[in-house]
Design an enzyme around this catalytic site. Structure first.
Site, short mmCIF file in Angstrom:
data_model
loop_
_atom_site.label_atom_id
_atom_site.label_comp_id
_atom_site.label_asym_id
_atom_site.label_seq_id
_atom_site.Cartn_x
_atom_site.Cartn_y
_atom_site.Cartn_z
N GLU A 1 -4.40 16.72 -11.69
CA GLU A 1 -4.76 17.04 -13.09
C GLU A 1 -6.27 17.12 -13.32
OE1 GLU A 1 -2.24 15.38 -16.27
OE2 GLU A 1 -4.04 15.36 -17.50
N GLU B 1 10.59 19.41 -23.80
CA GLU B 1 9.75 19.69 -22.63
C GLU B 1 10.09 21.06 -22.03
OE1 GLU B 1 7.19 17.92 -21.74
OE2 GLU B 1 7.55 15.97 -22.68
N ASN C 1 0.31 19.06 -20.85
CA ASN C 1 0.08 18.21 -22.01
C ASN C 1 0.14 19.00 -23.32
OD1 ASN C 1 -0.35 16.00 -20.34
ND2 ASN C 1 -2.54 16.44 -20.15
N ARG D 1 -3.16 21.43 -14.56
CA ARG D 1 -2.04 20.54 -14.91
C ARG D 1 -2.11 20.07 -16.36
NH1 ARG D 1 0.83 15.96 -11.02
NH2 ARG D 1 2.36 15.31 -12.57
N HIS E 1 1.43 12.38 -28.87
CA HIS E 1 1.22 10.95 -28.57
C HIS E 1 0.62 10.23 -29.77
CE1 HIS E 1 1.08 11.47 -23.91
NE2 HIS E 1 2.30 11.20 -24.34
N ARG F 1 0.82 -1.23 0.00
CA ARG F 1 0.00 0.00 0.00
C ARG F 1 0.84 1.27 0.00
NH1 ARG F 1 -3.28 -2.91 3.84
NH2 ARG F 1 -5.10 -3.73 2.79
N HIS G 1 9.96 10.73 -27.91
CA HIS G 1 8.81 11.44 -27.32
C HIS G 1 8.91 12.95 -27.57
CE1 HIS G 1 5.71 12.41 -24.38
NE2 HIS G 1 6.54 13.27 -23.83
N LYS H 1 6.84 23.69 -13.52
CA LYS H 1 6.18 22.41 -13.24
C LYS H 1 5.69 22.38 -11.79
CE LYS H 1 5.61 17.72 -13.73
NZ LYS H 1 5.77 16.53 -14.49
N LYS I 1 3.44 11.47 -11.02
CA LYS I 1 2.70 10.59 -11.92
C LYS I 1 3.52 9.32 -12.09
CE LYS I 1 -0.07 13.56 -14.92
NZ LYS I 1 -0.22 14.04 -16.31
N HIS J 1 1.18 17.43 -26.47
CA HIS J 1 1.26 16.00 -26.22
C HIS J 1 0.13 15.20 -26.85
CE1 HIS J 1 4.42 17.09 -23.52
NE2 HIS J 1 4.59 15.87 -23.08
#
Ligand code: GLY
Length: 350
Positions: free
Chosen positions: A232, A178, A240, A236, A247, A114, A260, A222, A136, A243
């Site tokens: 998010e 980025e 993206n 947030r 993606h 946990r 990427h 950030k 994340k 992105h």
């Protein structure tokens, strides 16, 4: 220098310091507990050994480099190793590597018993300025990136800019995408610095010293975003920027064909006003990133990929648009409208 992240899901320092990796034992809480160092075969061994030197009897878990290994199988074998070696809730994981390593190690830390402590030691620029901060964590699943994961904040992040000197030039460019994203959406002064500084070294040459400050300035953005929207729900999503199209392009051209950051670069270009694009294109070229159209998939392929992207799961996509450098707005648009923006976009020449 040290930056601080404060969220209701966890608060932690980010140390950016040359040689910091050799001081991991002082800077991270690694003694008096079991420590599992998670890394992959792409990470130079001396970095792993530098962290190991700061631990008592560490367990080293090294998996084969590659996005395809950010998988349930790798996670399962890492969790099995922790269990087999008697790790308990007081023990810790240190992730040493790029985003694949920190995402997977962080998710293992989030789920083992946990949740146990984990620390990020990013060794790629992409990971230093993005994945290592913000909590994340995830693995890929059923062909979808980051589909199974958790928000689980690290206890500390250690960035040693000297470790970035061994990266191939194309990997540095990958991370610069980025940095450009953060500057373009949030910090006009940082964007001007990027316009005026040579950030991409010659192959085999070290990164310029200016990179330490650039990393800190990108991370300050950030941190602000994460502190204000850790899960998010809204703000947030600005991270993206570029992105969603990026993606989709990444999944159409085939895993590994384009990095990427290269796909994010292509994904940012259509999401700007003409005036912003006129400044963005030369910056991308100077950062070693693509601006050309030859990598673009057909509209049919692109729409399929956009509709499969989890960010496009509803009828609309949360698009981030930059009308003037250092600011952004969000707009809900359809996948069709997003694809049209891409094909209508006057890209630069390669
Ligand atoms: N990489 C995007 C985020 O951390 O939200």
């Amino acid at each position: 220098m040290t930056l601080q992240v404060n969220t209701h899901l966890g608060s932690y320092p980010i140390t950016i310091e040359r040689g910091a990796i050799r001081r991991a034992g002082e800077l991270l809480n690694l003694t008096g507990r079991r420590v599992c160092i998670v890394t992959d075969t792409g990470v130079p061994e001396p970095y792993v050994q530098a962290i190991a030197a700061g631990c008592e009897n560490p367990l080293i878990f090294c998996f084969a480099q590659g996005e395809q290994n950010k998988s349930f199988d790798t996670l399962r074998s890492l969790l099995a190793q922790l269990l087999h070696h008697g790790f308990d809730r007081t023990d810790a994981i240190v992730a040493v590597g790029g985003g694949v390593v920190t995402d997977l190690a962080g998710f293992a830390a989030a789920t083992y018993m946990r949740g146990i402590d984990f620390y990020n030691v990013p060794t790629t620029l992409l990971c230093a300025v993005d994945a290592s901060v913000g909590g994340k964590t995830a693995i890929d699943f059923d062909g979808y990136k980051n589909m199974i994961g958790a928000f689980w904040q690290p206890r500390a992040v250690l960035i040693d800019p000297e470790t970035l000197d061994t990266l191939p030039r194309r990997r540095i460019a990958d991370g610069l995408a980025e940095v450009v994203k953060m500057a373009l959406t949030n910090d006009a002064a940082l964007f001007e610095t990027i316009e005026q500084t040579v950030l991409l070294p010659g192959e085999g040459e070290p990164l310029p010293e200016a990179i330490d400050d650039i990393i800190a300035r990108a991370l300050a953005i950030k941190i602000f975003v994460v502190e204000n929207d850790v899960r998010e729900k809204g703000l947030r999503r600005v991270l993206n920027f570029g992105h969603t199209l990026g993606h989709a392009i990444e999944s159409c051209v085939g895993l590994g064909e384009l990095y990427h950051g290269e796909c994010v670069a292509l994904g940012m270009v259509p999401m700007c006003s003409d005036a912003v694009r006129a400044r963005l294109l030369p910056v991308l070229v100077r950062c070693g990133l693509p601006t050309a159209t030859k990598h673009l998939p057909s509209k049919h392929e692109l729409l399929r990929a956009l509709k499969h992207d989890k960010k496009a799961a509803g009828a609309h996509i949360h698009a981030v648009i930059v009308d003037s450098v250092g600011s952004f707005r969000m707009e809900n648009i359809t996948a069709e409208a997003l694809a049209d923006a891409l094909y209508a976009c006057p890209f630069g020449k390669e």
